[in-house]
Design an enzyme around this catalytic site. Structure first.
Site, PDB file in Angstrom:
ATOM      1  N   CYS A 183     -20.499  -7.928   1.230  1.00  0.00           N
ATOM      2  CA  CYS A 183     -20.175  -9.460   0.855  1.00  0.00           C
ATOM      3  C   CYS A 183     -21.862  -9.793   0.110  1.00  0.00           C
ATOM      4  CB  CYS A 183     -20.811  -8.682   2.291  1.00  0.00           C
ATOM      5  SG  CYS A 183     -22.503  -9.832   3.164  1.00  0.00           S
TER       6      CYS A 183
ATOM      7  N   CYS B 167     -25.270  -9.125   1.767  1.00  0.00           N
ATOM      8  CA  CYS B 167     -25.795  -7.898   1.372  1.00  0.00           C
ATOM      9  C   CYS B 167     -26.055  -7.544   0.180  1.00  0.00           C
ATOM     10  CB  CYS B 167     -24.622  -6.355   2.002  1.00  0.00           C
ATOM     11  SG  CYS B 167     -24.114  -6.802   3.790  1.00  0.00           S
TER      12      CYS B 167
END
Ligand code: SF4
Length: 417
Positions: free
Chosen positions: A336, A339
């Site tokens: 991600c 993230c």
């Protein structure tokens, strides 16, 4: 439609665009000159004109629009601080027209402002409405708040864009309250006058509609100074923190120093700052999907102050087996990008809190979604939760701001550090 009588002028006829009449007679008896065709014909280079007028005042730009287009130009009024446009039009002493899109979803305060403005300026706003059948089809099929589920595009198209397109097809020019400072990144290029790049005017085709943006170079503070000095009626929602005001379900107040457009369609902006739970799948050309792979893990065990939670530890924490220390956990997916972007800040936070009463940890949740979804409030990646000691409580970090200072402030607040 303006009832105040302003200076009239005789609009010369143009061979290129013959005008049927030189003035429009409104039901109220107000006479609004039609387009000044000669002025339009002799100023075909709108880009050059925009450069010439760049340093002109809003009043001069407004006057140019009204003088040039007469009754073929109208002010688009949204019921917010663009009431400044009406005040400038009023100050020119010329007749002017005002239209507004009633989407059916405006705030009551906005309807009240419309009424106040009509009375204050002795005008009638020309309201436009969406097609009833289209609205019925939308809400009967998808409900009243479908835009929270699948974006504002469809509802806006029916309630705003189509009625606007229809209204503009009756004009040769329109006047908007767009300013350069409204939304950094999307409105930095707002010429004071331009050929409308999107919509068409009454003659149809590209270049048939001219857009004036008299407030382009004003800052929000300057607009507000002007409104205050002129004692103009304003939307009472401005007293409650609203800056940009649109439909009720899609507008909210903004905090000090937030860009004013951040108060609109905020849930879509938020979605763009996180990965949905299903975005870990890549669709292949043959229609099948495969799990997205990350090139490397985040906060790798070696050299990181962020503790790695095992599946068993996470289950124990969810069940309340927490001991005397609180745990701050990021539920992440290594692929991600959001993230990945918070990796440095979270690492710094872990270093700051090392040795204290809060353990800073990570758990790779894309391989354990169902459990994290049910027990740890996982909705999108990343999800950050604080698990207080001696408790089964799960406190979810509510913001998309993931810088170290904001995260530290929040942890200290919820953990009582
Ligand atoms: Fe619909 Fe919201 Fe767009 Fe208004 S702003 S037309 S309610 S999606």
């Amino acid at each position: 439609m303006q009832l105040t009588q302003g200076r009239a002028f005789t609009a010369p006829r143009s061979a290129a665009r013959p005008a049927a009449r030189s003035v429009v007679v409104r039901a109220s008896g107000a006479h609004i000159p039609r387009v000044n065709a000669a002025a339009v014909a002799t100023t075909p280079d709108w880009e050059a004109l925009a450069k010439d007028m760049e340093l002109k005042s809003p009043l001069e730009i407004m006057d140019h629009a009204l003088k040039t287009f007469g009754s073929d130009v109208a002010i688009a009024f949204s019921g917010a601080e663009d009431v400044a446009l009406i005040e400038y039009a009023h100050l020119t002493g010329r007749p002017y027209r005002v239209f507004s899109l009633d989407t059916g979803r405006l705030n009551p305060e906005t309807y009240r402002l419309f009424d106040q403005v009509e009375k204050h300026y002795k005008i009638r706003i020309e309201y436009t409405f969406p097609e009833a059948q289209e609205v019925m089809d939308l809400v009967r099929n998808k409900g009243l708040f479908s835009f929270y589920e699948d974006g504002h595009g469809e509802c806006c198209r029916i309630r705003k864009v189509k009625p606007l397109r229809k209204q503009l097809k009756t004009l040769r020019s329109w006047i908007t309250g767009q300013r350069k400072d409204q939304s950094p990144g999307t409105r930095t290029e707002v010429p004071v006058v331009q050929v409308d790049p999107v919509f068409e005017g009454v003659d149809g085709g590209a270049g048939s509609l001219i857009k004036y943006n008299p407030l382009s170079n004003m800052t929000s503070a300057e607009v507000w100074n002007f409104l205050r000095v002129m004692n103009v009626p304003v939307n009472s929602l401005h007293n409650c923190g609203y800056i940009s005001i649109g439909c009720e379900p899609c507008t909210r107040p903004v905090l000090p120093n937030q860009a004013e457009r951040e108060g609109r369609w905020w849930w879509e902006d938020a979605a763009a700052k996180e990965c949905g739970l299903h975005s870990g799948n890549i669709k292949k050309a043959d229609g099948t999907t495969e799990e997205r792979k990350a090139e490397r893990d985040l906060w790798p065990a070696e050299g990181s102050a962020v503790a790695t939670l095992s599946k068993e530890e996470v289950r124990a924490l969810a069940d309340g087996a927490r001991g005397a220390k609180g745990t701050l956990a990021v539920l992440y997916a290594p692929w991600c990008p959001f993230c990945q972007r918070m990796e440095a800040a979270y690492e710094e936070l872990a270093a700051q809190l090392a040795g204290g009463n809060v353990r800073v940890a990570k758990y790779q949740a894309d391989i354990d979604r169902e459990f994290c979804n049910e027990k740890l409030q996982l909705k999108t990646f990343p999800t950050i939760v604080y698990l207080p000691p001696n408790s089964t409580q799960v406190i979810k970090y509510p913001s998309e701001r993931r810088d170290v200072d904001t995260l530290a402030m929040w942890v200290k607040t919820v953990a009582g550090l």
